[in-house]
Design a protein around this motif. Structure first.
Motif, PDB file in Angstrom:
ATOM      1  N   LEU A  80       0.817  -1.209   0.000  1.00  0.00           N
ATOM      2  CA  LEU A  80       0.000   0.000   0.000  1.00  0.00           C
ATOM      3  C   LEU A  80       0.854   1.263   0.000  1.00  0.00           C
ATOM      4  O   LEU A  80       0.506   2.258  -0.657  1.00  0.00           O
ATOM      5  N   ILE A  81       1.963   1.247   0.695  1.00  0.00           N
ATOM      6  CA  ILE A  81       2.774   2.456   0.808  1.00  0.00           C
ATOM      7  C   ILE A  81       3.546   2.742  -0.474  1.00  0.00           C
ATOM      8  O   ILE A  81       3.629   3.892  -0.921  1.00  0.00           O
ATOM      9  N   PHE A  82       4.107   1.720  -1.083  1.00  0.00           N
ATOM     10  CA  PHE A  82       5.004   1.947  -2.225  1.00  0.00           C
ATOM     11  C   PHE A  82       4.270   1.930  -3.568  1.00  0.00           C
ATOM     12  O   PHE A  82       4.263   2.932  -4.278  1.00  0.00           O
ATOM     13  N   ILE A  83       3.659   0.843  -3.941  1.00  0.00           N
ATOM     14  CA  ILE A  83       2.935   0.749  -5.216  1.00  0.00           C
ATOM     15  C   ILE A  83       1.622   0.037  -4.933  1.00  0.00           C
ATOM     16  O   ILE A  83       1.594  -1.181  -4.728  1.00  0.00           O
ATOM     17  N   LYS A  84       0.540   0.809  -4.932  1.00  0.00           N
ATOM     18  CA  LYS A  84      -0.722   0.210  -4.489  1.00  0.00           C
ATOM     19  C   LYS A  84      -1.238  -0.845  -5.468  1.00  0.00           C
ATOM     20  O   LYS A  84      -2.045  -1.684  -5.082  1.00  0.00           O
ATOM     21  N   GLU A  85      -0.780  -0.802  -6.731  1.00  0.00           N
ATOM     22  CA  GLU A  85      -1.180  -1.847  -7.670  1.00  0.00           C
ATOM     23  C   GLU A  85      -0.689  -3.222  -7.236  1.00  0.00           C
ATOM     24  O   GLU A  85      -1.270  -4.247  -7.609  1.00  0.00           O
ATOM     25  N   LEU A  86       0.398  -3.253  -6.453  1.00  0.00           N
ATOM     26  CA  LEU A  86       0.912  -4.530  -5.958  1.00  0.00           C
ATOM     27  C   LEU A  86      -0.032  -5.174  -4.948  1.00  0.00           C
ATOM     28  O   LEU A  86       0.107  -6.360  -4.640  1.00  0.00           O
ATOM     29  N   PHE A  87      -0.968  -4.390  -4.440  1.00  0.00           N
ATOM     30  CA  PHE A  87      -1.946  -4.939  -3.497  1.00  0.00           C
ATOM     31  C   PHE A  87      -2.966  -5.820  -4.196  1.00  0.00           C
ATOM     32  O   PHE A  87      -3.596  -6.663  -3.561  1.00  0.00           O
ATOM     33  N   LEU A  88      -3.123  -5.632  -5.513  1.00  0.00           N
ATOM     34  CA  LEU A  88      -4.147  -6.375  -6.251  1.00  0.00           C
ATOM     35  C   LEU A  88      -3.935  -7.889  -6.197  1.00  0.00           C
ATOM     36  O   LEU A  88      -4.897  -8.625  -5.929  1.00  0.00           O
ATOM     37  N   PRO A  89      -2.716  -8.410  -6.477  1.00  0.00           N
ATOM     38  CA  PRO A  89      -2.546  -9.872  -6.352  1.00  0.00           C
ATOM     39  C   PRO A  89      -2.843 -10.385  -4.950  1.00  0.00           C
ATOM     40  O   PRO A  89      -3.443 -11.456  -4.788  1.00  0.00           O
ATOM     41  N   PHE A  90      -2.452  -9.606  -3.949  1.00  0.00           N
ATOM     42  CA  PHE A  90      -2.743 -10.002  -2.569  1.00  0.00           C
ATOM     43  C   PHE A  90      -4.251 -10.042  -2.335  1.00  0.00           C
ATOM     44  O   PHE A  90      -4.777 -10.981  -1.731  1.00  0.00           O
ATOM     45  N   GLY A  91      -4.960  -9.022  -2.830  1.00  0.00           N
ATOM     46  CA  GLY A  91      -6.412  -9.006  -2.686  1.00  0.00           C
ATOM     47  C   GLY A  91      -7.083 -10.148  -3.415  1.00  0.00           C
ATOM     48  O   GLY A  91      -8.063 -10.726  -2.926  1.00  0.00           O
ATOM     49  N   MET A  92      -6.566 -10.507  -4.593  1.00  0.00           N
ATOM     50  CA  MET A  92      -7.139 -11.625  -5.345  1.00  0.00           C
ATOM     51  C   MET A  92      -6.957 -12.937  -4.592  1.00  0.00           C
ATOM     52  O   MET A  92      -7.863 -13.775  -4.551  1.00  0.00           O
ATOM     53  N   LEU A 194      -9.425   1.585  -2.619  1.00  0.00           N
ATOM     54  CA  LEU A 194      -8.022   1.647  -3.032  1.00  0.00           C
ATOM     55  C   LEU A 194      -7.848   2.423  -4.328  1.00  0.00           C
ATOM     56  O   LEU A 194      -6.855   3.137  -4.521  1.00  0.00           O
ATOM     57  N   ALA A 195      -8.805   2.312  -5.243  1.00  0.00           N
ATOM     58  CA  ALA A 195      -8.702   2.956  -6.559  1.00  0.00           C
ATOM     59  C   ALA A 195      -8.850   4.466  -6.487  1.00  0.00           C
ATOM     60  O   ALA A 195      -8.461   5.175  -7.430  1.00  0.00           O
ATOM     61  N   GLU A 196      -9.402   4.988  -5.388  1.00  0.00           N
ATOM     62  CA  GLU A 196      -9.571   6.430  -5.256  1.00  0.00           C
ATOM     63  C   GLU A 196      -8.217   7.115  -5.028  1.00  0.00           C
ATOM     64  O   GLU A 196      -7.287   6.504  -4.494  1.00  0.00           O
ATOM     65  N   PRO A 197      -8.086   8.398  -5.445  1.00  0.00           N
ATOM     66  CA  PRO A 197      -6.843   9.137  -5.161  1.00  0.00           C
ATOM     67  C   PRO A 197      -6.592   9.209  -3.653  1.00  0.00           C
ATOM     68  O   PRO A 197      -7.444   9.670  -2.888  1.00  0.00           O
ATOM     69  N   GLY A 198      -5.442   8.738  -3.229  1.00  0.00           N
ATOM     70  CA  GLY A 198      -5.145   8.680  -1.804  1.00  0.00           C
ATOM     71  C   GLY A 198      -5.873   7.575  -1.072  1.00  0.00           C
ATOM     72  O   GLY A 198      -5.807   7.483   0.164  1.00  0.00           O
ATOM     73  N   GLY A 199      -6.568   6.735  -1.816  1.00  0.00           N
ATOM     74  CA  GLY A 199      -7.351   5.675  -1.182  1.00  0.00           C
ATOM     75  C   GLY A 199      -6.522   4.646  -0.454  1.00  0.00           C
ATOM     76  O   GLY A 199      -7.013   3.986   0.471  1.00  0.00           O
ATOM     77  N   LEU A 204      -5.315   1.482   4.403  1.00  0.00           N
ATOM     78  CA  LEU A 204      -4.390   1.154   5.491  1.00  0.00           C
ATOM     79  C   LEU A 204      -4.965   1.592   6.833  1.00  0.00           C
ATOM     80  O   LEU A 204      -4.847   0.879   7.839  1.00  0.00           O
ATOM     81  N   ALA A 205      -5.615   2.754   6.860  1.00  0.00           N
ATOM     82  CA  ALA A 205      -6.171   3.264   8.116  1.00  0.00           C
ATOM     83  C   ALA A 205      -7.279   2.364   8.645  1.00  0.00           C
ATOM     84  O   ALA A 205      -7.299   2.020   9.837  1.00  0.00           O
ATOM     85  N   PHE A 206      -8.201   1.956   7.778  1.00  0.00           N
ATOM     86  CA  PHE A 206      -9.305   1.145   8.300  1.00  0.00           C
ATOM     87  C   PHE A 206      -8.834  -0.268   8.655  1.00  0.00           C
ATOM     88  O   PHE A 206      -9.373  -0.888   9.575  1.00  0.00           O
ATOM     89  N   LEU A 207      -7.813  -0.782   7.961  1.00  0.00           N
ATOM     90  CA  LEU A 207      -7.260  -2.087   8.340  1.00  0.00           C
ATOM     91  C   LEU A 207      -6.593  -2.014   9.711  1.00  0.00           C
ATOM     92  O   LEU A 207      -6.759  -2.917  10.548  1.00  0.00           O
ATOM     93  N   ILE A 208      -5.830  -0.954   9.946  1.00  0.00           N
ATOM     94  CA  ILE A 208      -5.205  -0.772  11.263  1.00  0.00           C
ATOM     95  C   ILE A 208      -6.283  -0.623  12.330  1.00  0.00           C
ATOM     96  O   ILE A 208      -6.163  -1.151  13.446  1.00  0.00           O
TER      97      ILE A 208
END
Length: 330
Positions: A80-92, A194-199, A204-208
């Motif tokens: 989430l911090i570096f490249i949020k697109e990398l979160f997609l495989p994890f989400g899948m 996640l797809a929203e600007p700054g999403g 990360l906030a709601f997961l924490i």
């Protein structure tokens, strides 16, 4: 120089003294080593006993739960911090395994929910939602539900020897749709946010915040829990644990709002209370499903946690609620 005074020779008494010193040193080392091993074994026994008591009271292996939780948390934070697109495989992966677990649990109890189309639908909605937003979410969800229904109809036609009748078939279809609405749809709100600007910071906030609610309930319930909150659904959930979760949610909500997502402190109170309610409701809802199915955990793929859905139960409804808050306040 005489033979007795040569450098290579020593008096017998000196040689015996040095040999005795070496033996005493070795003996001391062995005693120290044995004492250290006894202390290590005693500490290990105490730790095992403590862990067994915690596992007996809470139903989870604390050490394994912490290790796996830290590993998953590290993956989430880094992506989430570096490249949020990398979160997609994890989400899948998470959505796919969670949907498979629930479909498999239904099948074990005689409800024939097709697993293959269920997983395909759950995995497909992640990229569709991220790249095409709400339109992609709706189209992918509708296509997934249709795929599950058609697959089940075809299976009923092909399996002539195992036909269940119109009533049972209708119930199977309803459970199949339920999996799509419960896991696939709710999970897609994480990606929609996640797809929203700054999403990524809101995700990360709601997961924490969900982790804070779970931790507050766990610590408070373990320390002071006496009054069951919902004994027929989740016997180990107590009002004392809920109070600890509420305190943790409000504190974490304020801190996350001010320092992570740039919202005023009062929004943190609202954020914390909303996630407290949705996380608790999600936990109780999954417990109700498991009680209906007669199982303790959805699977044993995550030692100390149960299954993937056992870890997502509080996250799924909280994701939808957080997205609504995002739309209202941003």
């Amino acid at each position: 120089m005489s033979e007795d005074s040569s450098p290579g020779s020593r008096p017998p008494a000196v040689r015996r003294g040095k040999g005795k010193s070496r033996d005493e040193f070795r003996a001391q080392v062995q005693v120290t080593r044995a004492d250290f091993e006894r202390q290590v074994q005693a500490r290990k026994a105490q730790l095992d006993a403590t862990n067994e008591r915690i596992a007996e009271r809470t139903g989870r292996n604390l050490i394994l739960a912490i290790v796996i939780g830290l590993a998953v948390g590290a993956v989430v934070v880094l992506t989430l911090i570096f490249i949020k697109e990398l979160f997609l495989p994890f989400g899948m992966v998470m959505a796919g395994f969670a949907s498979f677990e629930l479909a498999q649990a239904f099948r074990v109890t005689g409800r024939r929910v097709p697993r293959v189309p269920t997983v395909i639908a759950a995995v497909s909605i992640v990229p569709a939602t991220f790249f095409f937003h709400a339109g992609g979410q709706l189209v992918s969800l509708s296509a997934g539900i249709l795929l599950v229904i058609v697959w089940r109809f075809v299976d009923e036609i092909v399996s002539r020897s195992q036909r269940r009748g119109a009533g049972a078939l209708g119930r199977d279809l309803l459970w199949g749709v339920f999996v799509q609405l419960y896991v696939t749809l709710l999970a897609s709100f994480v990606i929609l946010l996640l797809a929203e600007p700054g999403g990524e910071w809101w995700v990360l906030a709601f997961l924490i915040l969900v982790v804070s609610v779970d931790t507050g309930a766990y610590v408070s319930g373990l320390s002071w829990g006496k009054h069951p909150m919902a004994p027929t659904i989740s016997p180990k959930k107590t009002w004392e644990g809920f109070a600890g979760a509420a305190a943790a949610a409000i504190i974490a909500g304020i801190l996350l709002s001010v320092f992570m997502i740039g919202e005023p402190w009062w929004f943190g109170v609202v954020f914390g209370v909303v996630v407290l309610l949705t996380a608790t409701a999600g936990d109780l809802a999954e417990s109700l499903v498991k009680r209906d199915l007669g199982i303790k955990d959805m699977s044993s793929w995550l030692p100390g946690h149960g299954g993937f859905l056992d870890r997502l139960d509080s996250i799924l409804p909280s994701a939808a609620a957080t997205y609504v808050l995002f739309l209202i306040f941003r």
